[in-house]
Design an enzyme around this catalytic site. Structure first.
Site, PDB file in Angstrom:
ATOM      1  N   GLY A  54       0.820  -1.187   0.000  1.00  0.00           N
ATOM      2  CA  GLY A  54       0.000   0.000   0.000  1.00  0.00           C
ATOM      3  C   GLY A  54       0.867   1.255   0.000  1.00  0.00           C
ATOM      4  N   SER A  55       0.322   2.345  -0.522  1.00  0.00           N
ATOM      5  CA  SER A  55       1.022   3.620  -0.420  1.00  0.00           C
ATOM      6  C   SER A  55       0.828   4.167   0.996  1.00  0.00           C
ATOM      7  CB  SER A  55       0.485   4.600  -1.465  1.00  0.00           C
ATOM      8  OG  SER A  55       0.823   4.159  -2.753  1.00  0.00           O
ATOM      9  N   GLY A  56       1.537   5.246   1.279  1.00  0.00           N
ATOM     10  CA  GLY A  56       1.431   5.838   2.617  1.00  0.00           C
ATOM     11  C   GLY A  56       2.625   5.498   3.489  1.00  0.00           C
ATOM     12  N   HIS A  57       3.575   4.688   2.934  1.00  0.00           N
ATOM     13  CA  HIS A  57       4.770   4.303   3.693  1.00  0.00           C
ATOM     14  C   HIS A  57       6.027   4.941   3.119  1.00  0.00           C
ATOM     15  CE1 HIS A  57       2.108   1.412   5.446  1.00  0.00           C
ATOM     16  NE2 HIS A  57       1.970   0.743   4.322  1.00  0.00           N
ATOM     17  N   LYS A 105       5.733  -8.117   2.170  1.00  0.00           N
ATOM     18  CA  LYS A 105       5.527  -7.916   3.598  1.00  0.00           C
ATOM     19  C   LYS A 105       4.332  -8.774   4.030  1.00  0.00           C
ATOM     20  CE  LYS A 105       5.132  -3.366   3.657  1.00  0.00           C
ATOM     21  NZ  LYS A 105       4.949  -3.235   2.189  1.00  0.00           N
ATOM     22  N   ASP A 110      -1.303  -8.333   0.835  1.00  0.00           N
ATOM     23  CA  ASP A 110      -0.068  -8.362   0.045  1.00  0.00           C
ATOM     24  C   ASP A 110       0.276  -9.787  -0.353  1.00  0.00           C
ATOM     25  OD1 ASP A 110      -0.170  -5.857   1.442  1.00  0.00           O
ATOM     26  OD2 ASP A 110       1.917  -5.523   0.951  1.00  0.00           O
ATOM     27  N   HIS A 219       0.014   0.619   9.585  1.00  0.00           N
ATOM     28  CA  HIS A 219      -1.237   1.080   8.979  1.00  0.00           C
ATOM     29  C   HIS A 219      -2.178   1.611  10.041  1.00  0.00           C
ATOM     30  CE1 HIS A 219       0.389  -2.268   6.614  1.00  0.00           C
ATOM     31  NE2 HIS A 219       0.098  -1.516   5.583  1.00  0.00           N
TER      32      HIS A 219
END
Lengths: 333, 208
Positions: A54-57, A105, A110, A219
């Site tokens: 996911g994006s945001g990392h 991960k 995922d 998250h």
């Protein structure tokens, strides 16, 4: 919600445009397939190394695409796994004939999406090896959970196996190295504040002004315990002791100590934490051979940090020291 | 009336509308024990499905369902994408070439979907997942069809069982998926996946 965005819908694409505009020498972004690819991919004869999530990392994973680390990254929506189409496109794009490693991960989404992508790639006769990262000691690895989460060790693994792939190691060895990093690394994180997913518009969880969450995921998943805020020295112990006990790390070991910011924590605080970490390790007889301090695997604007320890040997140290040139990590290149 | 592809298409449209309407509710359930994206992801997936439906307007039921599955796999992400995607793909394969669905066909489609989720998710009932709504719904559907009840009644029974199953996830402790990280703290929250699953069954009984 106050964010530097144009709209929640366009935030990931806008970021990818920025990444490409800033680093055209290192990466290109394939907007049709929604992947970040090393500018000169595929490198013939080299094992391709990809990851995604996911994006945001940020900067993980797109910021680690370049020379000596990842060949491609598959960014999903914020905190949402990418889809198999992206991973398949990335696999094709980086396949230089020596096979492709998927670094995954350990999150159910995922894992399932990468599993489908690996099946599709293998059906096209691309050799794929997959390694699942699960270094988070905050989660009990048991029959009753989805297993430990993949966190900070992923950054270290991407650097180390990227160096091995750049040096011409075959797929099996690159994959085994990734497993070795995972087996020798442990992490734990904490949060001082929540984060806000742009599309959700409000904080993922509530944390009082005087509270912190120990064992947080990346998250905003709640962690082990919620407790009153404590001095950094005490927080460092809460994070480090479970890490040390788990592997276990022993007196005489040499480690890479990675103090990571969650996105909303300034470097001044990370150095305060690093000082506490090095003090505790010294007391335990553990030598810090290498370190990494900064925000590399984040959770949007969450304030807090995570600590990762990786037990080093000569092989891992040499690969860590090898040249790397990516948007977010660069040395000797 | 035997349901045909028109009914299936209408059901998919109602489901898409319901997911859009319930988007924030599903996301809030997910925020409590997951990562706060279930409603957002399902809404994104079914918005894409709505865009795709015109291309299969004349197709058989199997093709329609396979198209839905492939679209979900390509657009949803998270765990829901592969799980719902696999479910629709398997149902589509089981119903390849069908223009109409007799009750036994519908049952076969749901059974294939259920087995697909079990296989992809390596899951079983009682783990606080979508299977805890799907399993009871399938049992109720099978019992009603074997008892030769009218199909509408069978769907009603399945929808009620799915709804009850979703509610029954609240006291469960999650042992699969991201909610499992919470251990005991997952108790007391309704599972978002079971909730969206029940919604699909609910939409089979609405608008008829």
């Amino acid at each position: 919600m106050k964010k530097l965005i144009n709209s929640p819908e366009s935030v990931v694409d806008d970021e990818l445009h920025g990444l490409e505009a800033a680093h055209p020498d290192l990466v290109r972004v394939d907007f049709e397939n929604h992947i970040v690819v090393r500018a000169d991919a595929p490198v013939v004869g080299k094992v391709g190394v990809i990851s995604g999530g996911g994006s945001g990392h940020e900067p993980m994973h797109g910021g680690f695409v370049g020379r000596g680390m990842l060949d491609a990254a598959c960014p999903g929506a914020v905190f949402t796994s990418p889809v198999p189409d992206q991973m398949l496109a990335a696999t094709r794009a980086v396949n230089g004939g020596a096979g492709v490693l998927h670094i995954v991960k350990n999150y159910t989404g995922d894992v399932l999406n990468f599993e489908m992508a690996a099946e599709l790639a293998q059906a096209e006769n691309i050799q794929v090896a997959s390694v699942t990262m699960d270094d988070d000691v905050a989660v009990k690895d048991s029959l009753y959970t989805a297993g430990r989460r993949g966190v900070g060790a992923t950054v270290l693994a991407e650097k180390i196996v990227g160096a091995a792939a750049a040096a011409g190691a075959p797929l099996e060895r690159v994959a085994n190295l990734c497993r070795k990093v995972n087996a020798n690394a442990r992490s734990m994180g904490m949060a001082l504040t929540s984060c806000t997913v742009p599309a959700a518009g409000k904080p993922t969880f509530e944390l009082g002004d005087d509270e912190m969450e120990i064992g947080i995921g990346i998250h905003g998943e709640p962690g082990r315990t919620r407790m009153k805020l404590a001095p950094a020295a005490q927080i460092a112990e809460l994070l480090l002791l479970p890490i040390l006990e788990d592997l276990p790390f022993r007196s005489g070991d040499t480690v890479l100590a990675f103090v990571n910011g969650m996105g909303g924590t300034p470097l001044i605080e990370l150095y305060v934490m690093y000082n506490e970490v090095s003090r505790i390790l010294k007391g335990k007889g553990v030598t810090i051979g290498r370190n990494l301090i900064g925000s590399y695997i984040t959770s949007l604007e969450m304030a807090g940090c995570s600590v990762t320890l990786l037990k080093l040997d000569d092989e891992l140290t040499q690969l860590w020291d090898a040249p790397v040139h990516t948007p977010a990590l660069r040395w000797r290149a | 009336m035997t349901p045909d592809r028109t009914c299936v298409l209408a059901w998919l449209r109602r489901s898409a509308a319901a997911l859009h309407e319930q988007r924030d509710y599903l996301t809030s359930l997910d925020a409590a024990i997951g990562d706060a994206d279930h409603g957002i992801n399902m809404d994104r997936g079914f918005t894409a499905v709505l865009d795709k439906l015109p291309t299969v307007a004349e197709a058989d039921v199997g093709t329609i369902l396979k198209t839905v599955g492939a679209t979900l796999v390509s657009t949803v992400g998270g765990a829901s994408g592969p799980l719902y995607g696999t479910a629709f793909l398997r149902a589509g394969t089981a119903l390849a070439g069908r223009q109409e669905l007799r009750p036994v066909d519908a049952l076969a489609g749901f059974e294939a979907a259920y087995e697909g989720i079990v296989a992809r998710g390596k899951a079983q009932r009682g783990e606080k997942t979508m299977l805890d709504a799907f399993g009871p719904a399938l049992d109720a559907l099978r019992a009603a069809i074997e008892a030769k009840q009218p199909f509408a009644n069978a769907l009603r029974a399945a929808a009620d069982a799915a709804q009850a199953g979703a509610l029954a996830t609240t006291p469960m402790m999650a042992t699969k998926g991201r909610a499992s990280y919470l251990g005991q703290r997952s108790i007391g929250h309704q599972d978002p996946g079971a909730t969206s699953l029940a919604l699909f069954f609910q939409m089979m009984t609405d608008g008829k």
